[in-house]
Motif scaffolding. Structure first.
Motif, PDB file in Angstrom:
ATOM      1  N   ASN A   1     -71.779 -14.925 110.296  1.00 22.54           N
ATOM      2  CA  ASN A   1     -70.529 -15.609 109.937  1.00 22.54           C
ATOM      3  C   ASN A   1     -69.907 -16.210 111.193  1.00 22.54           C
ATOM      4  O   ASN A   1     -70.332 -15.927 112.300  1.00 22.54           O
TER       5      ASN A   1
ATOM      6  N   ARG B   1     -67.549  -6.539 104.725  1.00 20.19           N
ATOM      7  CA  ARG B   1     -68.123  -7.054 103.472  1.00 20.19           C
ATOM      8  C   ARG B   1     -69.256  -8.040 103.773  1.00 20.19           C
ATOM      9  O   ARG B   1     -70.419  -7.703 103.683  1.00 20.19           O
ATOM     10  N   ASP B   2     -68.948  -9.253 104.212  1.00 25.73           N
ATOM     11  CA  ASP B   2     -70.008 -10.208 104.549  1.00 25.73           C
ATOM     12  C   ASP B   2     -70.825  -9.674 105.723  1.00 25.73           C
ATOM     13  O   ASP B   2     -72.046  -9.786 105.753  1.00 25.73           O
TER      14      ASP B   2
ATOM     15  N   HIS C   1     -64.271 -20.703 105.495  1.00 25.69           N
ATOM     16  CA  HIS C   1     -65.227 -19.591 105.592  1.00 25.69           C
ATOM     17  C   HIS C   1     -66.552 -20.241 105.970  1.00 25.69           C
ATOM     18  O   HIS C   1     -67.185 -20.882 105.143  1.00 25.69           O
TER      19      HIS C   1
ATOM     20  N   HIS D   1     -70.471 -20.264 107.811  1.00 26.19           N
ATOM     21  CA  HIS D   1     -71.649 -19.518 108.270  1.00 26.19           C
ATOM     22  C   HIS D   1     -72.331 -20.300 109.387  1.00 26.19           C
ATOM     23  O   HIS D   1     -72.139 -21.503 109.530  1.00 26.19           O
TER      24      HIS D   1
END
Ligand SMILES: [Zn+2]
Length: 529
Positions: free
Chosen positions: A242, A13-14, A206, A208
């Motif tokens: 990520n 997804r990401d 989460h 980045h």
């Protein structure tokens, strides 16, 4: 609080939002099965409402029985001013038919008022309504608090209220997102610690990598009480990517006392990282911690000497723990001892005073003088040693090859190659096309050998590098070709040097195939004993 950290992979997804990544549905299913086998807890795979490819993926994923992982679909809170059940996007997430739903919503007041342009109260309702909608339908619901750290720094009360709204809606986990990747580890530590103290629902992270700190931020979050980590397995994702899960899992599970994977899976971290890179068609960063080819590669003479005396003198962990491989790089600086180490891998009975040791060193020097460099091409070097020791027999003989190039390319391929080889007295002649002379030659050779060595079918080239080595001589310049090959598990590199680029490529190609066949033969002998 226990030591179990839930690992949540968002490569599909990401990760799919990274520049240069484009997954087919088959690729996605392969990654799903690989990560499930590996023991990852959650796998997030997009939104069935956003594109038909995701819808097809979820439909096909239903027929796969996952052993460990729970599959998640991803989407946003309902739009402002409507009921959750009237929102098409919310409804479409149900089509995924996954046990887990991930909902992202706004925690930063500025995003609420200036980007989605609604009231602060309505945003809180959007969060709690949407989560309640999925909880009422029996889903495990993970709440991704977008821009949480930026929001908290701007307006901590409102950021906390947004999490409370998620708790009111029934959230099973509150994931604090550093969406812009600009937060420092010290800030993550402080803020995560506070949220762990305020909420009884598990806290996740989460991160980045825009400041190169996504891994540090994730580890900080866990050390301060987070027990759910989101990222992508080899770190690709929006912009700089990520948080790299292979690094995080190795740090938390191997170096620190956290439980991220089934105990027998840490040794597969390197293999899984390579496999995901191959499916995703990206080159794994060879300098990646733990999983890169350079992670346990030693070059300096003192380092090599140190590692030989005590591995931990220059290694922070034993490479076996993550399925990595210690490598000693060949170079003029690394000295005699180093060459002996390599010789012993082939024949442990040779001593430093044997005449053959001198002849190997002499041959190595000659080849280096011709332009060879064995650093990063240990497979060719092993073949050089074997040839000197008389422990080498060719697996095939070349009759001849001919390459024809066509400009402009006619159809997909611009080159074709015809090759004749001989194996144990039997001739084989084949032809193949390729999108360049070396590609055509590689395919023709493999096709010719297939009949004799079907095991070569899963070998392919993963990298091809050409360097001009004596640029002064203009057209008479030599080129050095480095070929990296893989069979899906092992990776090996071979080298060829010539004034002719095709000839240099051919030398490296032959070494690549002979090296693989040699390893297969050794494995068979080992089993037979
Ligand atoms: Zn993200």
């Amino acid at each position: 609080m226990g030591n179990k950290v839930a690992i949540f992979d968002s490569s599909l997804r990401d990760g799919a939002q990274a520049e240069g990544i484009s997954f087919s549905v088959d690729d996605k299913l392969k990654i799903l099965e690989l990560l499930d086998e590996h023991g990852v807890d959650y796998i997030e795979a997009g939104n069935p409402g956003s594109n038909p490819k995701d819808l097809e993926f979820f439909a096909r994923a239903r027929s796969i029985v996952l052993k460990h992982a729970r599959l998640a679909a991803f989407g946003s809170t309902r739009r402002r001013g409507i009921q959750a059940e009237s929102d098409d996007n919310v409804q479409s997430m149900l089509l995924a038919d996954t046990p887990v739903i991930v909902i992202f919503g706004k925690s930063w007041d500025f995003h609420v008022t200036d980007i989605i342009r609604t009231t602060l109260d309505e945003n809180l309702n959007m969060i709690s309504d949407t989560l309640a909608f999925f909880k009422a339908r029996g889903k495990e619901v993970i709440y991704d608090a977008e821009h949480f750290f930026d929001g908290y720094k701007n307006n901590p009360d409102y950021a906390v209220k947004s999490l409370q709204a998620a708790v009111d809606g029934g959230a099973d986990c509150l994931v604090l997102c550093d969406t812009n990747g600009g937060t420092f580890p010290s800030e993550v530590a402080k803020i995560v610690k506070r949220m762990v103290a305020v909420f009884s629902v598990p806290i996740g992270i989460h991160a980045h990598n825009d400041c190169g700190m996504a891994v540090a931020n994730s580890v900080m979050a866990v050390e301060n009480g987070a027990r759910h980590v989101q990222g992508t397995y080899i770190g690709f994702g929006e912009r700089c990517g990520n948080a790299n899960l292979s690094t995080i899992i190795a740090n938390l599970g191997v170096k620190a006392n956290f439980d991220c994977l089934p105990a027998d899976q840490y040794r597969n971290i390197t293999r899984v990282a390579r496999h995901i890179a191959a499916i995703s068609n990206v080159a794994l960063n060879e300098r990646d911690p733990f999983v890169g080819n350079c992670a346990f590669a030693h070059k300096g003479g003192m380092h090599i000497d140190g590692v030989n005396k005590a591995a931990h003198s220059f290694e922070h962990i034993n490479p076996d723990l993550v399925g990595g491989q210690r490598r000693f790089l060949m170079s003029e600086v690394s000295g005699r001892r180093m060459i002996l180490e390599k010789i012993w891998e082939v024949d442990a009975s040779i001593t430093k005073d044997d005449a053959v040791t001198d002849s190997i060193i002499k041959r190595l020097k000659e080849l280096e003088h011709e332009g060879y460099q064995f650093e990063g091409a240990e497979s060719t070097f092993e073949l050089v040693i074997r040839k000197q020791l008389g422990k080498y027999r060719p697996f095939f003989e070349l009759g001849h090859f001919r390459i024809i190039g066509e400009h402009p390319a006619n159809g997909d391929y611009g080159s074709s190659a015809i090759i004749k080889v001989k194996v144990d007295g039997t001739d084989e002649i084949t032809a193949a096309e390729g999108d360049g002379p070396v590609h055509a030659l590689d395919r023709a050779l493999r096709k010719a050998l297939d009949k004799f060595y079907p095991e070569l079918a899963n070998v392919h080239l993963t990298d091809y590098k050409v360097r001009v080595i004596n640029g002064k001589d203009a057209t008479a310049a030599k080129v050095r070709v480095l070929l990296q090959s893989t069979d899906g598990d092992a990776v090996w590199t071979t080298v060829g040097v010539s004034t002719d680029i095709i000839e240099a490529s051919w030398i490296a190609l032959v070494d690549s195939i002979e090296y693989k066949l040699l390893k297969l033969e050794e494995a068979k002998v080992a089993v037979a004993h």
